[in-house]
Design a protein around this motif. Structure first.
Motif, PDB file in Angstrom:
ATOM      1  N   UNK A 109       0.841  -1.198   0.000  1.00 45.98           N
ATOM      2  CA  UNK A 109       0.000   0.000   0.000  1.00 45.98           C
ATOM      3  C   UNK A 109       0.878   1.250   0.000  1.00 45.98           C
ATOM      4  N   UNK A 110       0.328   2.388  -0.424  1.00 41.69           N
ATOM      5  CA  UNK A 110       1.098   3.633  -0.411  1.00 41.69           C
ATOM      6  C   UNK A 110       1.626   3.964   0.985  1.00 41.69           C
ATOM      7  N   UNK A 111       2.863   4.438   1.043  1.00 43.04           N
ATOM      8  CA  UNK A 111       3.471   4.861   2.308  1.00 43.04           C
ATOM      9  C   UNK A 111       3.972   6.288   2.118  1.00 43.04           C
ATOM     10  N   UNK A 112       3.050   7.185   1.811  1.00 44.05           N
ATOM     11  CA  UNK A 112       3.385   8.562   1.486  1.00 44.05           C
ATOM     12  C   UNK A 112       3.830   9.383   2.681  1.00 44.05           C
ATOM     13  N   UNK A 113       4.159  10.644   2.450  1.00 39.58           N
ATOM     14  CA  UNK A 113       4.691  11.518   3.509  1.00 39.58           C
ATOM     15  C   UNK A 113       3.627  12.087   4.450  1.00 39.58           C
ATOM     16  N   UNK A 114       2.363  11.983   4.066  1.00 41.09           N
ATOM     17  CA  UNK A 114       1.294  12.567   4.886  1.00 41.09           C
ATOM     18  C   UNK A 114       0.577  11.498   5.709  1.00 41.09           C
ATOM     19  N   UNK A 115       0.277  11.830   6.957  1.00 39.89           N
ATOM     20  CA  UNK A 115      -0.385  10.881   7.856  1.00 39.89           C
ATOM     21  C   UNK A 115      -1.886  10.809   7.582  1.00 39.89           C
ATOM     22  N   UNK A 116      -2.446   9.632   7.769  1.00 46.09           N
ATOM     23  CA  UNK A 116      -3.897   9.455   7.704  1.00 46.09           C
ATOM     24  C   UNK A 116      -4.468   9.981   9.014  1.00 46.09           C
ATOM     25  N   UNK A 179     -14.806   8.849  11.239  1.00 47.19           N
ATOM     26  CA  UNK A 179     -13.515   9.434  11.606  1.00 47.19           C
ATOM     27  C   UNK A 179     -12.518   9.375  10.455  1.00 47.19           C
ATOM     28  N   UNK A 180     -12.775   8.496   9.472  1.00 45.14           N
ATOM     29  CA  UNK A 180     -11.853   8.348   8.340  1.00 45.14           C
ATOM     30  C   UNK A 180     -12.300   9.126   7.101  1.00 45.14           C
ATOM     31  N   UNK A 181     -13.470   9.726   7.161  1.00 51.50           N
ATOM     32  CA  UNK A 181     -14.021  10.435   6.004  1.00 51.50           C
ATOM     33  C   UNK A 181     -13.135  11.579   5.478  1.00 51.50           C
ATOM     34  N   UNK A 182     -12.507  12.380   6.374  1.00 48.72           N
ATOM     35  CA  UNK A 182     -11.705  13.502   5.867  1.00 48.72           C
ATOM     36  C   UNK A 182     -10.574  13.084   4.927  1.00 48.72           C
ATOM     37  N   UNK A 183     -10.086  11.863   5.051  1.00 42.54           N
ATOM     38  CA  UNK A 183      -9.000  11.390   4.190  1.00 42.54           C
ATOM     39  C   UNK A 183      -9.461  11.141   2.754  1.00 42.54           C
ATOM     40  N   UNK A 184     -10.768  11.106   2.560  1.00 39.55           N
ATOM     41  CA  UNK A 184     -11.328  10.781   1.245  1.00 39.55           C
ATOM     42  C   UNK A 184     -11.915  11.995   0.542  1.00 39.55           C
ATOM     43  N   UNK A 185     -11.880  13.135   1.215  1.00 39.39           N
ATOM     44  CA  UNK A 185     -12.472  14.349   0.633  1.00 39.39           C
ATOM     45  C   UNK A 185     -11.707  14.789  -0.617  1.00 39.39           C
ATOM     46  N   UNK A 186     -10.389  14.716  -0.548  1.00 39.79           N
ATOM     47  CA  UNK A 186      -9.545  15.073  -1.693  1.00 39.79           C
ATOM     48  C   UNK A 186      -9.007  13.787  -2.306  1.00 39.79           C
ATOM     49  N   UNK A 187      -9.637  13.324  -3.372  1.00 42.87           N
ATOM     50  CA  UNK A 187      -9.287  12.047  -3.996  1.00 42.87           C
ATOM     51  C   UNK A 187      -7.826  12.015  -4.445  1.00 42.87           C
ATOM     52  N   UNK A 188      -7.345  13.118  -4.951  1.00 45.88           N
ATOM     53  CA  UNK A 188      -5.979  13.165  -5.486  1.00 45.88           C
ATOM     54  C   UNK A 188      -4.906  12.970  -4.416  1.00 45.88           C
ATOM     55  N   UNK A 189      -5.261  13.208  -3.136  1.00 49.10           N
ATOM     56  CA  UNK A 189      -4.271  13.100  -2.055  1.00 49.10           C
ATOM     57  C   UNK A 189      -4.140  11.679  -1.503  1.00 49.10           C
ATOM     58  N   UNK A 197       1.717   2.915   7.715  1.00 48.87           N
ATOM     59  CA  UNK A 197       1.794   3.251   9.140  1.00 48.87           C
ATOM     60  C   UNK A 197       0.409   3.251   9.770  1.00 48.87           C
ATOM     61  N   UNK A 198      -0.579   3.702   9.003  1.00 48.89           N
ATOM     62  CA  UNK A 198      -1.945   3.753   9.512  1.00 48.89           C
ATOM     63  C   UNK A 198      -2.499   2.344   9.755  1.00 48.89           C
ATOM     64  N   UNK A 199      -2.266   1.426   8.826  1.00 50.61           N
ATOM     65  CA  UNK A 199      -2.743   0.050   8.982  1.00 50.61           C
ATOM     66  C   UNK A 199      -2.102  -0.598  10.202  1.00 50.61           C
ATOM     67  N   UNK A 200      -0.809  -0.373  10.378  1.00 53.32           N
ATOM     68  CA  UNK A 200      -0.116  -0.915  11.542  1.00 53.32           C
ATOM     69  C   UNK A 200      -0.653  -0.304  12.829  1.00 53.32           C
ATOM     70  N   UNK A 201      -0.895   0.996  12.822  1.00 52.46           N
ATOM     71  CA  UNK A 201      -1.428   1.673  14.007  1.00 52.46           C
ATOM     72  C   UNK A 201      -2.811   1.135  14.372  1.00 52.46           C
ATOM     73  N   UNK A 202      -3.640   0.887  13.365  1.00 47.01           N
ATOM     74  CA  UNK A 202      -4.971   0.306  13.615  1.00 47.01           C
ATOM     75  C   UNK A 202      -4.855  -1.072  14.248  1.00 47.01           C
ATOM     76  N   UNK A 203      -3.885  -1.855  13.766  1.00 43.64           N
ATOM     77  CA  UNK A 203      -3.669  -3.186  14.317  1.00 43.64           C
ATOM     78  C   UNK A 203      -3.242  -3.107  15.780  1.00 43.64           C
ATOM     79  N   UNK A 204      -2.318  -2.215  16.092  1.00 47.61           N
ATOM     80  CA  UNK A 204      -1.842  -2.070  17.470  1.00 47.61           C
ATOM     81  C   UNK A 204      -2.972  -1.632  18.398  1.00 47.61           C
ATOM     82  N   UNK A 205      -3.789  -0.709  17.938  1.00 46.08           N
ATOM     83  CA  UNK A 205      -4.932  -0.250  18.738  1.00 46.08           C
ATOM     84  C   UNK A 205      -5.917  -1.391  18.979  1.00 46.08           C
ATOM     85  N   UNK A 206      -6.156  -2.199  17.941  1.00 47.26           N
ATOM     86  CA  UNK A 206      -7.093  -3.320  18.049  1.00 47.26           C
ATOM     87  C   UNK A 206      -6.573  -4.380  19.015  1.00 47.26           C
ATOM     88  N   UNK A 207      -5.264  -4.650  18.968  1.00 43.78           N
ATOM     89  CA  UNK A 207      -4.675  -5.642  19.872  1.00 43.78           C
ATOM     90  C   UNK A 207      -4.767  -5.165  21.316  1.00 43.78           C
TER      91      UNK A 207
END
Length: 327
Positions: A109-116, A179-189, A197-207
């Motif tokens: 998955x993309x690992x860009x410079x901006x945080x989700x 809570x994840x909607x703002x990340x989808x407002x600008x499709x190009x971003x 990092x976001x997927x890993x963070x979600x996993x850690x929170x879930x564990x």
């Protein structure tokens, strides 16, 4: 106060309960079912839609076809997992720290410079509602929209909602989180965000949440991208039955057959440990060899290698001297 709602999904009764910290009520749900529904919906998409997904940077999910039940080995792994450092530490001394790099090697998955981000806003909720036509879009509802006549932007939003709700951060209700909607407002971003990092963070929170509930004697299936942790562990196992090569991302290689086979091969029948039967390789022999983390070799192996290379160097130098004398 306890609130219980019953919802029917494909003939399966799902009990969603808001439990107080003193309650011993049990959850009855399985978020892996939402993943299955999502992956099956993706498999029916026309090539033009799949091209959109590839352009976003999530093409690996299109060829992922694992429907294995990994809950048992996942529970064994997280019983030896430190959520603060994201480190798996087994009893025999094996250590591996999950990071954005290792997550990217697996998922692609993309690992860009901006945080989700995780934040809710009325503006973003209205934006999503105009596309999905409901305030609480479920996995089933979103999958049904994939086959409708959507423009590219609307299709992208629906796909990302599904990816978040059924794969990256699945939850008990199977409903997309505002809570994840703002990340989808600008499709190009979207491709420039750090989804690894976001997927890993979600996993850690879930564990963390799962382990906390387990202490309360509450039985529930953990959320998060469980297959990420399972594959991370499997990549270190040595077995003659499979040669998965070195291609990345690794996700498409781990089919139902391969995952089920690794679970069976690594299981210790009649042993209290459950798993850990197979020998493990050093990180330099895995797809994670470019990781920044330093994993020390056992001293006996390091000493042997230093002695071996020293002998080779001396031999090559003596050969050079002989050639110099002859010349």
């Amino acid at each position: 106060m306890e609130i219980t709602n019953y919802k029917k999904r494909e003939g399966q009764e799902i009990l969603c309960t808001d439990i107080s910290t003193k309650s011993n009520k049990k959850y009855k749900w399985q978020n892996s079912e939402y993943t299955r529904i999502f992956l099956e919906a993706l498999s029916t998409l026309p090539e033009s839609r799949k091209l959109i997904i590839r352009k976003l940077g999530f093409g690996s999910i299109l060829t992922f076809s694992c429907f294995s039940n990994v809950q048992v080995i996942f529970e064994w792994l997280i019983s030896q997992f430190d959520t603060t450092s994201a480190t798996l530490s087994l009893e025999d001394g094996f250590n591996f720290t999950l990071c954005s790099h290792s997550t990217h090697m697996i998922l692609g998955f993309p690992a860009g410079p901006k945080a989700v981000v995780r934040t809710e806003s009325i503006e973003c909720s209205d934006f999503i509602m105009n596309i999905v036509k409901t305030k609480s879009p479920t996995v089933e509802h979103l999958c049904s929209l994939l086959s409708t006549d959507l423009n590219e932007d609307s299709f992208t939003v629906i796909f990302m909602l599904l990816l978040l709700t059924a794969f990256i951060d699945p939850n008990a209700s199977g409903v997309a989180s505002p809570a994840y909607y703002p990340n989808l407002k600008d499709i190009s971003s979207i491709p420039s965000l750090d989804w690894c990092s976001f997927t890993l963070d979600c996993l850690l929170r879930a564990i963390k949440k799962y382990l906390f509930r387990k202490k309360q004697n509450i039985e529930l299936e953990s959320g998060g991208c469980k297959i990420l942790l399972v594959i991370s562990y499997f990549e270190f196992l040595i077995t003659s039955e499979f040669n998965l090569g070195n291609s990345v991302p690794r996700l498409p290689l781990w089919t139902t057959h391969v995952v089920n086979s690794y679970i069976a091969l690594d299981s210790q029948q009649g042993h209290s440990k459950g798993f850990g039967r197979l020998v493990r390789k050093h990180i330099t022999s895995t797809p994670f060899k470019g990781s920044k983390q330093q994993i020390e070799m056992p001293s006996e192996i390091k000493d042997y290698m230093e002695l071996k290379f020293q002998k080779i160097a001396l031999f090559q130098f003596s050969e050079f001297l002989e050639q110099f004398k002859e010349g």
